[in-house]
Design an enzyme around this catalytic site. Structure first.
Site, PDB file in Angstrom:
ATOM      1  N   ASP A  67       0.806  -1.224   0.000  1.00  0.00           N
ATOM      2  CA  ASP A  67       0.000   0.000   0.000  1.00  0.00           C
ATOM      3  C   ASP A  67       0.841   1.278   0.000  1.00  0.00           C
ATOM      4  O   ASP A  67       2.049   1.248   0.226  1.00  0.00           O
ATOM      5  CB  ASP A  67      -0.962   0.024   1.202  1.00  0.00           C
ATOM      6  CG  ASP A  67      -0.346  -0.573   2.468  1.00  0.00           C
ATOM      7  OD1 ASP A  67       0.882  -0.478   2.630  1.00  0.00           O
ATOM      8  OD2 ASP A  67      -1.087  -1.133   3.284  1.00  0.00           O
ATOM      9  N   ASN A 137      -7.546  -2.819  14.323  1.00  0.00           N
ATOM     10  CA  ASN A 137      -8.928  -3.169  13.973  1.00  0.00           C
ATOM     11  C   ASN A 137      -8.998  -4.409  13.083  1.00  0.00           C
ATOM     12  O   ASN A 137     -10.035  -4.716  12.512  1.00  0.00           O
ATOM     13  CB  ASN A 137      -9.620  -1.979  13.281  1.00  0.00           C
ATOM     14  CG  ASN A 137      -8.953  -1.612  11.964  1.00  0.00           C
ATOM     15  OD1 ASN A 137      -8.009  -2.267  11.525  1.00  0.00           O
ATOM     16  ND2 ASN A 137      -9.438  -0.560  11.324  1.00  0.00           N
ATOM     17  N   HIS A 139      -7.233  -4.923  10.240  1.00  0.00           N
ATOM     18  CA  HIS A 139      -6.973  -4.763   8.804  1.00  0.00           C
ATOM     19  C   HIS A 139      -5.667  -5.445   8.408  1.00  0.00           C
ATOM     20  O   HIS A 139      -4.747  -5.597   9.222  1.00  0.00           O
ATOM     21  CB  HIS A 139      -7.002  -3.283   8.367  1.00  0.00           C
ATOM     22  CG  HIS A 139      -5.865  -2.429   8.820  1.00  0.00           C
ATOM     23  ND1 HIS A 139      -6.019  -1.094   9.165  1.00  0.00           N
ATOM     24  CD2 HIS A 139      -4.538  -2.676   8.977  1.00  0.00           C
ATOM     25  CE1 HIS A 139      -4.851  -0.587   9.493  1.00  0.00           C
ATOM     26  NE2 HIS A 139      -3.931  -1.536   9.395  1.00  0.00           N
ATOM     27  N   GLU A 144      -9.861  -2.279   5.407  1.00  0.00           N
ATOM     28  CA  GLU A 144     -10.482  -1.977   6.686  1.00  0.00           C
ATOM     29  C   GLU A 144     -11.702  -2.865   6.929  1.00  0.00           C
ATOM     30  O   GLU A 144     -12.190  -3.517   5.997  1.00  0.00           O
ATOM     31  CB  GLU A 144     -10.898  -0.494   6.688  1.00  0.00           C
ATOM     32  CG  GLU A 144      -9.730   0.488   6.499  1.00  0.00           C
ATOM     33  CD  GLU A 144      -8.907   0.697   7.772  1.00  0.00           C
ATOM     34  OE1 GLU A 144      -8.662  -0.271   8.520  1.00  0.00           O
ATOM     35  OE2 GLU A 144      -8.477   1.847   8.010  1.00  0.00           O
TER      36      GLU A 144
HETATM   37  C1  F6R Z   1       1.435  -1.465   6.094  1.00  0.00           C
HETATM   38  C2  F6R Z   1       0.120  -2.112   6.175  1.00  0.00           C
HETATM   39  C3  F6R Z   1      -0.653  -2.120   7.441  1.00  0.00           C
HETATM   40  C4  F6R Z   1       0.207  -2.316   8.680  1.00  0.00           C
HETATM   41  C5  F6R Z   1      -0.665  -2.270   9.927  1.00  0.00           C
HETATM   42  C6  F6R Z   1       0.169  -2.378  11.190  1.00  0.00           C
HETATM   43  O1  F6R Z   1       1.987  -1.607   4.819  1.00  0.00           O
HETATM   44  O2  F6R Z   1      -0.334  -2.614   5.211  1.00  0.00           O
HETATM   45  O3  F6R Z   1      -1.625  -3.136   7.384  1.00  0.00           O
HETATM   46  O4  F6R Z   1       0.858  -3.546   8.604  1.00  0.00           O
HETATM   47  O5  F6R Z   1      -1.378  -1.070   9.959  1.00  0.00           O
HETATM   48  O6  F6R Z   1       0.959  -1.244  11.311  1.00  0.00           O
HETATM   49  P1  F6R Z   1       2.105  -1.142  12.417  1.00  0.00           P
HETATM   50  O7  F6R Z   1       3.097  -2.200  12.082  1.00  0.00           O
HETATM   51  O8  F6R Z   1       2.655   0.236  12.286  1.00  0.00           O
HETATM   52  O9  F6R Z   1       1.423  -1.415  13.717  1.00  0.00           O
END
Ligand code: F6R
Length: 243
Positions: A67, A137, A139, A144
């Site tokens: 992403d 959450n 994701h 989401e």
């Molecule tokens: C990042 C992504 C997100 C993160 C998730 C956890 O490329 O796709 O799904 O893996 O938001 O983020 P952190 O590791 O910062 O807690």
């Protein structure tokens, strides 16, 4: 789905980085799905060290990032383009720019670019190994809660809780992008092998729901139960709460 506890973030990150290096040695044109965020930082540090220690040639390794934020250019310090440069790509000259894919977050028609990204993924794939973090959450990528399981790469709206969680990387919460371009759940599920990493207090609830709850779009990561080859690496903090 296998749950693996290697005690802490460091050991798990080192282990997974070692696995990636072994994969690159056995398949120099490996297709690797990459994630960003705080969870991946240690892993990329180990990976950089191991790549250089083993003198790996990365010119044929193909990468696809999950992403990118909408509205941040690739030069923006807070973009995932920059994250990947700073954490991984800049440390070895043999990475081949033509083989590195990160969604573009700036442009007049991001839906079309997202569609093209999905096509590139189809052409170069399947991904051999996809790395994932998990949002508080539930994701994965920026899919989401409520995301359909058949979703593909597209522009998505971030939920207030994700914007809040991401705000630690920005000076002001009002600067946090409210949209992203993200690979979809079906794009992720095409990978041959998926490794999800989750560490620390903030992820206990999401991992509990993943391992003990229903398979439902309300917890996007729960789609991984429908995949045959998923490893979930956790630390003691999470593991001890699963009993
Ligand atoms: C990042 C992504 C997100 C993160 C998730 C956890 O490329 O796709 O799904 O893996 O938001 O983020 P952190 O590791 O910062 O807690």
């Amino acid at each position: 789905m296998r749950v693996i506890n290697l005690k802490d973030k460091q050991s798990a990150s080192e282990h997974v980085a070692t696995e990636i290096v072994k994969l690159i040695i056995s398949k120099p044109n490996l297709v690797l799905g990459l994630a960003t965020g705080g969870t991946m930082i240690n892993l990329y540090q180990y990976l950089v060290d191991l790549i250089n220690a083993n003198n790996l040639d990365l010119k044929d390794v193909v990468t696809f990032n999950l992403d990118e934020y909408v509205g941040l250019s690739s030069e923006d310090k807070r973009s995932y383009h920059e994250y990947m440069q700073e954490r991984l790509f800049k440390y070895n000259d043999s990475w081949n720019d033509n083989n590195i894919h990160i969604p573009n977050g700036v442009g007049p028609n991001l839906q079309v670019e997202a569609f093209n990204y999905e096509n590139q993924l189809e052409q170069c794939g399947p991904i051999d190994l996809q790395l994932l973090g998990i949002g508080e959450n539930g994701h994965i990528g920026f899919n989401e809660p409520g995301t359909p399981f058949n979703s593909q790469t597209r522009v998505v709206n971030l939920t207030p809780s994700t914007i809040q969680a991401n705000s630690k990387h920005f000076d002001d919460i009002n600067d946090v992008p409210i949209q992203a371009v993200s690979m979809g759940l079906s794009s992720i599920m095409r990978a041959n092998h998926i490794i999800l990493l989750a560490f620390g207090e903030n992820k206990i609830n999401a991992v509990k729901r993943l391992l003990q709850g229903d398979v439902s779009p309300e917890l996007p990561a729960s789609i991984l139960h429908q995949h045959k080859n998923v490893d979930v690496y956790v630390d003691d903090v999470i593991y001890n709460k699963l009993k």
